[in-house]
Design a protein around this motif. Sequence first.
Motif, PDB file in Angstrom:
ATOM      1  N   ALA A   1     169.722  51.253 158.443  1.00 42.41           N
ATOM      2  CA  ALA A   1     169.490  49.911 157.911  1.00 42.41           C
ATOM      3  C   ALA A   1     168.364  49.200 158.642  1.00 42.41           C
ATOM      4  N   ARG A   2     168.129  49.575 159.893  1.00 43.10           N
ATOM      5  CA  ARG A   2     167.027  48.979 160.652  1.00 43.10           C
ATOM      6  C   ARG A   2     165.688  49.651 160.338  1.00 43.10           C
TER       7      ARG A   2
ATOM      8  N   PRO B   1     164.094  50.050 155.721  1.00 37.26           N
ATOM      9  CA  PRO B   1     163.387  49.027 154.946  1.00 37.26           C
ATOM     10  C   PRO B   1     161.875  49.036 155.139  1.00 37.26           C
TER      11      PRO B   1
ATOM     12  N   ARG C   1     170.031  47.104 152.949  1.00 38.27           N
ATOM     13  CA  ARG C   1     171.221  46.720 153.701  1.00 38.27           C
ATOM     14  C   ARG C   1     172.424  46.537 152.790  1.00 38.27           C
TER      15      ARG C   1
ATOM     16  N   GLY D   1     175.587  48.799 153.220  1.00 38.99           N
ATOM     17  CA  GLY D   1     176.795  48.029 153.489  1.00 38.99           C
ATOM     18  C   GLY D   1     177.906  48.362 152.507  1.00 38.99           C
TER      19      GLY D   1
ATOM     20  N   ARG E   1     164.387  44.850 152.255  1.00 40.39           N
ATOM     21  CA  ARG E   1     165.327  44.875 153.376  1.00 40.39           C
ATOM     22  C   ARG E   1     166.745  44.531 152.899  1.00 40.39           C
ATOM     23  N   ALA E   2     166.845  43.510 152.051  1.00 43.72           N
ATOM     24  CA  ALA E   2     168.152  43.093 151.558  1.00 43.72           C
ATOM     25  C   ALA E   2     168.791  44.178 150.695  1.00 43.72           C
TER      26      ALA E   2
ATOM     27  N   ASP F   1     173.778  52.133 160.571  1.00 43.57           N
ATOM     28  CA  ASP F   1     173.208  50.920 161.151  1.00 43.57           C
ATOM     29  C   ASP F   1     171.754  51.157 161.563  1.00 43.57           C
TER      30      ASP F   1
END
Length: 205
Positions: free
Chosen positions: A189-190, A193, A98, A102, A94-95, A186
Amino acid sequence: MRACLPMSPKQHRGEVTSDLLLDAALRVYADAGEQGLTVSAVTRASGVSLGSLYHHFGSIDGLVNALLTRWLGRLLGELADAVGDSRDARTGVRALVRAYLGFVQAHPDVSRLLHSSRADQVGMEQGRELRDVQEARMPPLTSWVLRHVERGEIAPLSPALLESLLLGPVVGVSRRWLTLGDVDLDEAARILPERIWRSISADGA
Protein backbone atom coordinates in the motif's frame (compact mmCIF):
# COMPACT_ATOMS: atom_id res chain seq x y z
CA MET A 1 -39.57 9.92 -7.99
CA ARG A 2 -41.58 6.78 -7.38
CA ALA A 3 -41.73 5.63 -3.79
CA CYS A 4 -40.31 2.18 -3.07
CA LEU A 5 -43.11 -0.21 -2.25
CA PRO A 6 -42.64 -2.29 0.91
CA MET A 7 -41.85 -5.96 0.39
CA SER A 8 -44.62 -8.47 0.84
CA PRO A 9 -44.14 -11.16 3.53
CA LYS A 10 -43.39 -13.67 0.76
CA GLN A 11 -40.76 -11.40 -0.78
CA HIS A 12 -39.20 -10.83 2.64
CA ARG A 13 -39.03 -14.57 3.31
CA GLY A 14 -37.43 -15.10 -0.08
CA GLU A 15 -34.80 -12.45 0.63
CA VAL A 16 -34.04 -13.94 4.04
CA THR A 17 -33.66 -17.40 2.49
CA SER A 18 -31.35 -16.06 -0.21
CA ASP A 19 -29.20 -14.32 2.39
CA LEU A 20 -29.00 -17.51 4.47
CA LEU A 21 -27.78 -19.46 1.44
CA LEU A 22 -25.27 -16.82 0.38
CA ASP A 23 -23.85 -16.47 3.89
CA ALA A 24 -23.65 -20.25 4.27
CA ALA A 25 -21.90 -20.62 0.92
CA LEU A 26 -19.23 -18.18 2.03
CA ARG A 27 -18.75 -20.02 5.34
CA VAL A 28 -18.44 -23.35 3.57
CA TYR A 29 -15.93 -21.91 1.14
CA ALA A 30 -13.90 -20.43 4.01
CA ASP A 31 -13.89 -23.73 5.91
CA ALA A 32 -13.58 -26.27 3.10
CA GLY A 33 -12.33 -24.42 0.02
CA GLU A 34 -13.51 -24.82 -3.55
CA GLN A 35 -13.80 -28.59 -3.39
CA GLY A 36 -16.06 -28.39 -0.37
CA LEU A 37 -18.48 -25.91 -1.90
CA THR A 38 -21.25 -28.36 -2.75
CA VAL A 39 -25.03 -28.28 -2.65
CA SER A 40 -25.20 -30.66 0.29
CA ALA A 41 -22.62 -28.70 2.28
CA VAL A 42 -24.45 -25.41 1.73
CA THR A 43 -27.87 -26.80 2.61
CA ARG A 44 -26.46 -28.33 5.80
CA ALA A 45 -24.74 -25.11 6.80
CA SER A 46 -27.75 -22.92 6.04
CA GLY A 47 -30.58 -25.15 7.25
CA VAL A 48 -32.32 -24.36 3.97
CA SER A 49 -33.83 -27.12 1.86
CA LEU A 50 -32.36 -28.35 -1.40
CA GLY A 51 -35.54 -27.28 -3.18
CA SER A 52 -35.19 -23.72 -1.91
CA LEU A 53 -31.61 -23.51 -3.13
CA TYR A 54 -32.65 -24.60 -6.61
CA HIS A 55 -35.67 -22.31 -6.50
CA HIS A 56 -33.62 -19.22 -5.71
CA PHE A 57 -30.38 -19.93 -7.59
CA GLY A 58 -30.96 -22.83 -9.97
CA SER A 59 -27.70 -24.61 -9.17
CA ILE A 60 -24.57 -24.39 -7.06
CA ASP A 61 -22.97 -22.41 -9.88
CA GLY A 62 -25.89 -20.00 -9.78
CA LEU A 63 -25.38 -19.59 -6.03
CA VAL A 64 -21.66 -18.97 -6.44
CA ASN A 65 -22.41 -16.53 -9.26
CA ALA A 66 -24.78 -14.61 -6.97
CA LEU A 67 -22.20 -14.60 -4.17
CA LEU A 68 -19.55 -13.25 -6.53
CA THR A 69 -21.97 -10.65 -7.87
CA ARG A 70 -22.82 -9.45 -4.36
CA TRP A 71 -19.21 -9.00 -3.27
CA LEU A 72 -17.86 -7.75 -6.58
CA GLY A 73 -20.46 -5.00 -6.38
CA ARG A 74 -19.33 -4.08 -2.87
CA LEU A 75 -15.67 -4.01 -3.84
CA LEU A 76 -16.26 -1.85 -6.91
CA GLY A 77 -18.50 0.43 -4.87
CA GLU A 78 -15.74 0.97 -2.32
CA LEU A 79 -13.23 1.73 -5.07
CA ALA A 80 -15.59 4.25 -6.66
CA ASP A 81 -16.12 5.95 -3.28
CA ALA A 82 -12.37 6.08 -2.70
CA VAL A 83 -11.51 7.87 -5.93
CA GLY A 84 -14.59 10.06 -5.70
CA ASP A 85 -13.21 11.72 -2.59
CA SER A 86 -9.77 12.39 -4.11
CA ARG A 87 -8.65 15.91 -5.00
CA ASP A 88 -6.49 14.92 -8.00
CA ALA A 89 -5.46 11.91 -10.04
CA ARG A 90 -2.36 11.10 -8.04
CA THR A 91 -4.15 11.02 -4.70
CA GLY A 92 -6.96 9.09 -6.37
CA VAL A 93 -4.56 6.32 -7.39
CA ARG A 94 -3.28 6.15 -3.82
CA ALA A 95 -6.83 5.98 -2.48
CA LEU A 96 -7.83 3.27 -4.96
CA VAL A 97 -4.84 1.06 -4.14
CA ARG A 98 -5.36 1.43 -0.41
CA ALA A 99 -9.09 0.79 -0.71
CA TYR A 100 -8.53 -2.40 -2.72
CA LEU A 101 -5.86 -3.77 -0.40
CA GLY A 102 -7.88 -2.71 2.64
CA PHE A 103 -10.87 -4.65 1.31
CA VAL A 104 -8.70 -7.74 0.81
CA GLN A 105 -7.35 -7.51 4.35
CA ALA A 106 -10.79 -6.92 5.84
CA HIS A 107 -12.48 -9.71 3.85
CA PRO A 108 -9.87 -12.43 3.19
CA ASP A 109 -12.36 -15.25 2.63
CA VAL A 110 -14.43 -13.19 0.21
CA SER A 111 -11.29 -11.97 -1.53
CA ARG A 112 -9.97 -15.52 -1.83
CA LEU A 113 -13.18 -16.42 -3.63
CA LEU A 114 -13.13 -13.31 -5.84
CA HIS A 115 -9.54 -14.12 -6.90
CA SER A 116 -10.02 -17.88 -7.21
CA SER A 117 -10.04 -20.24 -10.16
CA ARG A 118 -13.69 -20.92 -9.28
CA ALA A 119 -14.47 -17.25 -9.83
CA ASP A 120 -12.62 -17.35 -13.15
CA GLN A 121 -14.57 -20.44 -14.19
CA VAL A 122 -17.95 -19.03 -13.19
CA GLY A 123 -17.03 -15.74 -14.83
CA MET A 124 -16.34 -17.53 -18.10
CA GLU A 125 -19.36 -19.83 -18.00
CA GLN A 126 -21.96 -17.51 -16.47
CA GLY A 127 -20.31 -14.16 -16.82
CA ARG A 128 -23.16 -11.99 -18.09
CA GLU A 129 -24.48 -11.07 -14.65
CA LEU A 130 -20.97 -10.46 -13.35
CA ARG A 131 -20.21 -8.25 -16.34
CA ASP A 132 -23.46 -6.37 -15.79
CA VAL A 133 -22.49 -5.66 -12.18
CA GLN A 134 -19.01 -4.59 -13.19
CA GLU A 135 -20.30 -2.34 -15.95
CA ALA A 136 -22.88 -0.84 -13.57
CA ARG A 137 -20.22 -0.09 -10.98
CA MET A 138 -17.36 0.90 -13.29
CA PRO A 139 -18.83 4.17 -14.69
CA PRO A 140 -17.77 6.21 -11.61
CA LEU A 141 -14.24 4.81 -11.95
CA THR A 142 -14.23 5.21 -15.72
CA SER A 143 -15.58 8.76 -15.49
CA TRP A 144 -12.94 9.61 -12.91
CA VAL A 145 -10.16 8.31 -15.17
CA LEU A 146 -11.50 10.10 -18.26
CA ARG A 147 -11.91 13.34 -16.34
CA HIS A 148 -8.24 13.30 -15.39
CA VAL A 149 -7.23 12.32 -18.92
CA GLU A 150 -9.04 15.43 -20.14
CA ARG A 151 -7.24 17.50 -17.50
CA GLY A 152 -3.91 16.23 -18.77
CA GLU A 153 -3.01 14.34 -15.60
CA ILE A 154 -3.46 10.78 -16.89
CA ALA A 155 -2.00 9.56 -20.19
CA PRO A 156 -4.57 9.23 -23.02
CA LEU A 157 -4.38 5.44 -23.26
CA SER A 158 -7.28 3.09 -24.01
CA PRO A 159 -9.66 2.49 -21.08
CA ALA A 160 -8.81 -1.22 -21.06
CA LEU A 161 -5.09 -0.51 -20.83
CA LEU A 162 -5.56 2.10 -18.12
CA GLU A 163 -7.69 -0.33 -16.12
CA SER A 164 -4.97 -2.98 -16.45
CA LEU A 165 -2.26 -0.59 -15.34
CA LEU A 166 -4.34 0.64 -12.41
CA LEU A 167 -5.68 -2.65 -11.10
CA GLY A 168 -3.35 -5.30 -12.52
CA PRO A 169 -0.54 -4.85 -9.98
CA VAL A 170 -3.00 -4.61 -7.09
CA VAL A 171 -4.83 -7.76 -8.16
CA GLY A 172 -1.50 -9.58 -8.57
CA VAL A 173 -0.28 -8.63 -5.10
CA SER A 174 -3.64 -9.54 -3.59
CA ARG A 175 -3.61 -12.98 -5.21
CA ARG A 176 -0.10 -13.62 -3.92
CA TRP A 177 -1.01 -12.55 -0.38
CA LEU A 178 -4.13 -14.73 -0.44
CA THR A 179 -2.41 -17.82 -1.81
CA LEU A 180 1.21 -17.66 -0.62
CA GLY A 181 1.16 -15.02 2.10
CA ASP A 182 4.72 -13.93 1.30
CA VAL A 183 3.95 -10.28 0.59
CA ASP A 184 3.25 -7.47 3.04
CA LEU A 185 0.06 -5.65 2.04
CA ASP A 186 0.92 -2.63 4.19
CA GLU A 187 4.23 -2.32 2.36
CA ALA A 188 2.42 -2.78 -0.95
CA ALA A 189 0.00 0.00 0.00
CA ARG A 190 2.97 2.31 0.51
CA ILE A 191 4.94 1.37 -2.62
CA LEU A 192 2.41 0.50 -5.32
CA PRO A 193 0.58 3.85 -5.63
CA GLU A 194 3.66 5.74 -6.84
CA ARG A 195 4.74 2.91 -9.15
CA ILE A 196 1.28 2.72 -10.67
CA TRP A 197 1.07 6.50 -10.90
CA ARG A 198 4.27 6.62 -12.95
CA SER A 199 2.80 4.09 -15.39
CA ILE A 200 -0.34 6.14 -16.11
CA SER A 201 0.61 9.77 -15.49
CA ALA A 202 0.66 12.00 -18.57
CA ASP A 203 4.25 13.10 -17.96
CA GLY A 204 5.51 9.77 -16.57
CA ALA A 205 6.57 11.36 -13.28
